[in-house]
Every structure is written in C-alpha cells, then in structure tokens.
Design an enzyme around this catalytic site. Structure first.
Site, PDB file in Angstrom:
ATOM      1  N   ARG A 142       0.841  -1.191   0.000  1.00 45.36           N
ATOM      2  CA  ARG A 142       0.000   0.000   0.000  1.00 45.36           C
ATOM      3  C   ARG A 142       0.877   1.242   0.000  1.00 45.36           C
ATOM      4  O   ARG A 142       2.040   1.206   0.423  1.00 45.36           O
ATOM      5  CB  ARG A 142      -0.920   0.015   1.224  1.00 45.36           C
ATOM      6  CG  ARG A 142      -1.873  -1.161   1.320  1.00 45.36           C
ATOM      7  CD  ARG A 142      -2.712  -1.054   2.588  1.00 45.36           C
ATOM      8  NE  ARG A 142      -3.688  -2.131   2.702  1.00 45.36           N
ATOM      9  CZ  ARG A 142      -3.483  -3.276   3.356  1.00 45.36           C
ATOM     10  NH1 ARG A 142      -2.315  -3.485   3.959  1.00 45.36           N
ATOM     11  NH2 ARG A 142      -4.421  -4.201   3.423  1.00 45.36           N
ATOM     12  N   LYS A 189      -2.706  -1.834   7.413  1.00 50.13           N
ATOM     13  CA  LYS A 189      -3.974  -1.330   7.936  1.00 50.13           C
ATOM     14  C   LYS A 189      -4.168  -1.783   9.381  1.00 50.13           C
ATOM     15  O   LYS A 189      -3.788  -2.884   9.756  1.00 50.13           O
ATOM     16  CB  LYS A 189      -5.133  -1.843   7.080  1.00 50.13           C
ATOM     17  CG  LYS A 189      -5.470  -0.959   5.895  1.00 50.13           C
ATOM     18  CD  LYS A 189      -6.741  -1.437   5.229  1.00 50.13           C
ATOM     19  CE  LYS A 189      -7.155  -0.508   4.096  1.00 50.13           C
ATOM     20  NZ  LYS A 189      -8.406  -0.956   3.456  1.00 50.13           N
ATOM     21  N   HIS A 191      -2.532   2.750  -6.241  1.00 50.84           N
ATOM     22  CA  HIS A 191      -3.299   1.587  -5.783  1.00 50.84           C
ATOM     23  C   HIS A 191      -3.486   0.573  -6.908  1.00 50.84           C
ATOM     24  O   HIS A 191      -3.550  -0.640  -6.662  1.00 50.84           O
ATOM     25  CB  HIS A 191      -4.660   2.027  -5.239  1.00 50.84           C
ATOM     26  CG  HIS A 191      -5.301   0.992  -4.360  1.00 50.84           C
ATOM     27  ND1 HIS A 191      -4.756   0.615  -3.146  1.00 50.84           N
ATOM     28  CD2 HIS A 191      -6.421   0.237  -4.525  1.00 50.84           C
ATOM     29  CE1 HIS A 191      -5.522  -0.329  -2.598  1.00 50.84           C
ATOM     30  NE2 HIS A 191      -6.528  -0.572  -3.414  1.00 50.84           N
ATOM     31  N   ARG A 239      -0.683  -1.762  -6.973  1.00 50.92           N
ATOM     32  CA  ARG A 239      -0.869  -2.833  -5.989  1.00 50.92           C
ATOM     33  C   ARG A 239      -1.729  -3.940  -6.596  1.00 50.92           C
ATOM     34  O   ARG A 239      -1.421  -5.128  -6.474  1.00 50.92           O
ATOM     35  CB  ARG A 239      -1.512  -2.259  -4.729  1.00 50.92           C
ATOM     36  CG  ARG A 239      -1.963  -3.297  -3.687  1.00 50.92           C
ATOM     37  CD  ARG A 239      -2.389  -2.566  -2.419  1.00 50.92           C
ATOM     38  NE  ARG A 239      -3.238  -3.356  -1.555  1.00 50.92           N
ATOM     39  CZ  ARG A 239      -2.795  -4.231  -0.635  1.00 50.92           C
ATOM     40  NH1 ARG A 239      -1.496  -4.444  -0.520  1.00 50.92           N
ATOM     41  NH2 ARG A 239      -3.626  -4.885   0.132  1.00 50.92           N
ATOM     42  N   HIS A 297      -4.345  -8.792   3.561  1.00 57.23           N
ATOM     43  CA  HIS A 297      -5.803  -8.748   3.653  1.00 57.23           C
ATOM     44  C   HIS A 297      -6.262  -9.479   4.907  1.00 57.23           C
ATOM     45  O   HIS A 297      -5.809 -10.586   5.189  1.00 57.23           O
ATOM     46  CB  HIS A 297      -6.450  -9.409   2.428  1.00 57.23           C
ATOM     47  CG  HIS A 297      -6.351  -8.593   1.190  1.00 57.23           C
ATOM     48  ND1 HIS A 297      -6.475  -9.132  -0.081  1.00 57.23           N
ATOM     49  CD2 HIS A 297      -6.141  -7.262   1.008  1.00 57.23           C
ATOM     50  CE1 HIS A 297      -6.337  -8.176  -0.976  1.00 57.23           C
ATOM     51  NE2 HIS A 297      -6.140  -7.039  -0.347  1.00 57.23           N
ATOM     52  N   TYR A 304      -9.051 -11.526  -7.104  1.00 56.78           N
ATOM     53  CA  TYR A 304      -8.011 -11.804  -8.098  1.00 56.78           C
ATOM     54  C   TYR A 304      -8.224 -13.153  -8.777  1.00 56.78           C
ATOM     55  O   TYR A 304      -7.740 -13.372  -9.884  1.00 56.78           O
ATOM     56  CB  TYR A 304      -6.628 -11.715  -7.448  1.00 56.78           C
ATOM     57  CG  TYR A 304      -6.377 -10.325  -6.927  1.00 56.78           C
ATOM     58  CD1 TYR A 304      -6.149  -9.268  -7.803  1.00 56.78           C
ATOM     59  CD2 TYR A 304      -6.444 -10.047  -5.567  1.00 56.78           C
ATOM     60  CE1 TYR A 304      -5.981  -7.979  -7.341  1.00 56.78           C
ATOM     61  CE2 TYR A 304      -6.266  -8.765  -5.090  1.00 56.78           C
ATOM     62  CZ  TYR A 304      -6.036  -7.731  -5.983  1.00 56.78           C
ATOM     63  OH  TYR A 304      -5.882  -6.451  -5.516  1.00 56.78           O
TER      64      TYR A 304
END
Length: 257
Positions: free
Chosen positions: A102, A126, A201, A204, A228, A237
C-alpha cells in the site's frame, strides 16, 4: 414510502446499486437513531430494509507488458529527461509492482525495517498491523542502488523520523504520499499510460494479479502477501483470472467456425 423513494432513485435517476446501498444505509441509521436513541418513534420501519446486491467490480491493473514498459521507462530516465532522483523513483515503482504494498506502507518504510541478510522487510499495514514482505532480486537491487545515492547529510530531524526513512523527498525529509502519487503519475505518463485509469493503488492490484496469474500463488499465500484481513478481499483476483480464461476461449479463432 421508503421503498417508493428508492424506486424513484432507481427509475428516475438511474441510480446504481452502490448509490442505492449508500442511501439505504443512511435511512437505516437515521431511523435507528429516531427509534432507539431519541425514542421519537415507537417502531423502526427501516429495521429489515435490505440493501441492493452490489456487483463485484474487477480491479484495474497493468498487463505484464505494460508493467515491463513502466519499469523500463522509469529505469531509462534519460528518455524523458528525469535526471533527478531516478534511482529513488525506480525503487518506488519496483516495490509497488513486485510487492503489492500500500501507499501508506511504502512511505512508512524505515531503513532498519529491511533485513538484507534474509531479503525481507517489515511494514505497518492497515489497523497498525505489522507484517513481513519478502524482497526478490529486483527489489533488493533497486533498494541498494538507491541507498548508494540517498542523501546522507542535511536530513531533517522531525516527528516523521526522516533520518530513519528509506525514501526521502528533495527537501530531505520522509517522502509524503502526495509526492509518491506525483512520481507514479509522472512515470505512468512517460510510459504512455493513462493516469486517470491507473494510480499507486492500481500498481498494488497489478502486483497481486501478476503474482496470481504467473506465479502459481496459492490464494492464502496471496492474502498474506497483500495483508488482507479477509480471504474474500483477496478472492477478487481469482475472478480476474477466471475472466481471462473466459476471454481466451471466446477469442479462440475457431469460436466462429
């Protein structure tokens, strides 16, 4: 009345499911407030109000060829007059495209977060969660080449811990998110790529897609790489790969035979 309002938005304004979902969420919160918090009404008419089903949008990403072109363009800085900070910019693009990190994680990297003996680094993702990112040969080489020219004097002593930062701005302080975005936009433009379509982004997304498509990466491993919390976030994906498989079949020259 609530259903009539949502139908009005859909029919008259052609509101998309995402818009209707936002409106529905606002209505639910509003009536919860009136009923449960202020006791202005005895019953909550929106309690069982359902949100419209949202379509899963596939992430935008660069193809392998576009990614290679971006790296080559960034590396060959003489081609577009970018003589300053090209080692830094190349390292930034390389990390984005290879590691799928990120923007906030990249600007937060400290030099002592990197373990060159194990070719890995620690980043803060995050929720202030720490995770390990492994570095391939391209990343290690790009970082070393940048560290060889990274300013050593005049670095600001500030609350950003600029002295520890891997990436520095021209003002010799920790690089900002806005500056990185500007760098990425500049390099995308130089490579002939649309900055309205691609961004930091999207790089990414590109890294994740290429790893899944070409690296035979297990979805759980990809989840760990991207940081994640939920596997459902990573599963998008797999949809990308499925779409490509479908397109490949559709584009078979024998499909119209």
């Amino acid at each position: 009345n609530i259903h009539s309002f949502l139908a009005y938005l859909k029919n008259e304004y052609r509101s998309k499911p995402a818009t209707l979902a936002r409106k529905t969420a606002s209505i639910r919160v509003f009536f919860y407030y009136l009923c449960n918090k202020t006791k202005k009404i005895p019953n909550n008419p929106a309690q069982d109000l359902e949100s419209p089903k949202l379509e899963k949008r596939l992430p935008k990403y660069l193809t392998l060829e576009q990614s290679q072109e971006l790296l080559e363009t960034t590396f060959s800085y003489n081609n577009h007059g970018n003589h300053d900070n090209h080692e830094r910019n190349y390292a930034i693009i390389t990390l984005f495209l290879n590691c799928g990190m990120r923007l906030s994680e990249l600007v937060g990297i400290n030099i002592n977060d990197i373990d060159f003996s194990e070719n890995k680094m620690t980043v803060i993702g995050k929720g202030n969660k720490e995770r390990t990112i492994y570095l391939n040969k391209a990343c290690v080489r790009a970082i070393h080449e940048y560290l060889d020219v990274r300013p050593k004097d005049g670095i600001k002593t500030d609350k950003l811990n600029s002295r520890k930062a891997l990436f520095l701005s021209e003002r010799r302080e920790r690089i900002s998110k806005r500056t990185v975005q500007h760098i990425v936009d500049k390099e995308l433009t130089a490579a002939g790529l649309d900055t309205k379509k691609y961004s930091t982004h999207k790089l990414r997304h590109t890294a994740a897609t290429l790893m899944y498509q070409y690296g035979n990466v297990d979805i759980r491993a990809l989840q760990e790489v991207l940081g994640h919390e939920s596997i459902s976030t990573t599963e998008i994906y797999t949809h990308v790969a499925n779409k490509q498989a479908r397109d490949a079949i559709e584009n078979n020259p024998l499909s119209d035979f």
